[in-house]
Scaffold this active site. Structure first.
Site, short mmCIF file in Angstrom:
data_model
loop_
_atom_site.label_atom_id
_atom_site.label_comp_id
_atom_site.label_asym_id
_atom_site.label_seq_id
_atom_site.Cartn_x
_atom_site.Cartn_y
_atom_site.Cartn_z
N ASP A 10 0.84 -1.19 0.00
CA ASP A 10 0.00 0.00 0.00
C ASP A 10 0.88 1.24 0.00
O ASP A 10 2.09 1.16 0.09
CB ASP A 10 -0.90 0.01 1.25
CG ASP A 10 -0.07 -0.03 2.52
OD1 ASP A 10 0.36 1.04 2.98
OD2 ASP A 10 0.17 -1.14 3.06
N ASP A 42 0.76 3.64 2.38
CA ASP A 42 0.59 4.26 3.69
C ASP A 42 -0.56 5.27 3.56
O ASP A 42 -1.50 5.02 2.80
CB ASP A 42 1.91 4.88 4.18
CG ASP A 42 1.95 5.00 5.70
OD1 ASP A 42 1.72 3.96 6.36
OD2 ASP A 42 2.22 6.08 6.22
#
Length: 293
Positions: free
Chosen positions: A211, A213
């Site tokens: 991802d 963040d």
């Protein structure tokens, strides 16, 4: 340089709980002076190389990052004869170019953890190992080559910041870590890398991006449900990388270019006559080489 037998250790992070490709796999319970490791070790062979695997979070992912017994994990690996240690772990990205699915072969760490014992040494036996270059370049070279050969997106080099968790970062924290020049964020590579150095084990890590963040303006905040699909793909690629890496490294090894195997020679401060005998007993696997000279 003299060649020796290689025993390749793998520590699997989130999503990597087994190595199904191991031949003649056997589960081995290992007791350590530091308590129990995360799980039993799985010992076997992979493409002609002896391999020892440990699930960092245990079977069923029962251990959160700050409840992992990192000292027991590294001690158990050393006790099992591991000569080279490779870690894989999930992480968040701070760089637009480090898209989910990318493997970052980190070469630097920033340790922001506060809740974890970080050394095998202490009162009665003091040592200060160098962490200027925490990753073995020979292992990192091989990991990069494996990823490239398999078509796995990879970046060689990068700074991994480690936080306690288990919560993900706030937006303010995420922006702060980006401003520090960090590339990825995770919760498990520290103090693992520090302890590996104290145990004189060459170490390298593949931080597998799941991802962005929460700094990214067009991506949603980090949620476990949103990263599971990427985690599955990363897990499959980690298994492919491990198999190629074992074959690429081969069954024999030469010392790390960093001299990791003798890191304690210049680190121990306490003279023999002043060392605590009880501490020495606990260090039989980690620092036993020093006691046999």
């Amino acid at each position: 340089m003299t060649e020796q037998k290689r025993v390749l250790g793998f520590i699997g992070g989130s999503g990597v709980y087994s190595m199904d490709a191991l031949e003649d796999a056997q589960r081995r319970q290992v007791d350590t002076p530091w308590g129990a490791p995360s799980d039993a070790l799985t010992c076997g062979r992979l493409n002609g190389v002896e391999v020892v695997f440990l699930a960092r979070h245990g079977a069923g992912h029962k251990l959160p990052p700050s409840h992992i017994n990192y000292r027991a994990n590294i001690d158990a690996m050393k006790r099992a004869g591991v000569t080279d240690l490779v870690s894989v772990s999930a992480c968040g990205s701070f760089r637009e170019a480090l898209t989910p699915g990318t493997f970052v072969i980190a070469d630097q760490f920033i340790d922001r953890t506060t809740m974890r014992p970080k050394s095998f040494f202490g009162p009665g036996f003091v040592a200060h190992v160098s962490m200027a270059d925490p990753v073995c370049p020979a292992l990192a070279d091989a990991m990069e080559a494996s990823c490239e050969a398999l078509g796995v997106p990879v970046q060689r080099g990068g700074t991994y910041i480690c936080i306690d968790g288990p919560q993900f970062s706030s937006r303010a924290e995420s922006h702060l870590y980006r401003s520090w020049g960090c590339d990825v964020i995770g919760m498990t590579n520290m103090p693992e890398a520090k302890l590996a150095r104290e145990a004189e084990l060459p170490y390298a890590t593949a931080a597998m991006v799941t991802d962005y963040d929460c700094w990214h303006e067009t991506e949603g905040a980090v949620e476990v449900g949103l990263i599971l699909e990427t985690l599955k793909r990363n897990t499959a690629n980690a298994a492919r990388m491990a198999a190629d890496l074992a074959q690429r490294l081969g069954p024999t090894r030469t010392p790390s270019p960093l001299g990791v195997e003798t890191a304690l020679d210049m680190a121990v401060i306490t003279p023999e006559e002043a060392r605590d005998p009880e501490m020495m007993k606990r260090l039989d696997a980690v620092a036993g080489r020093l006691f046999k000279r």
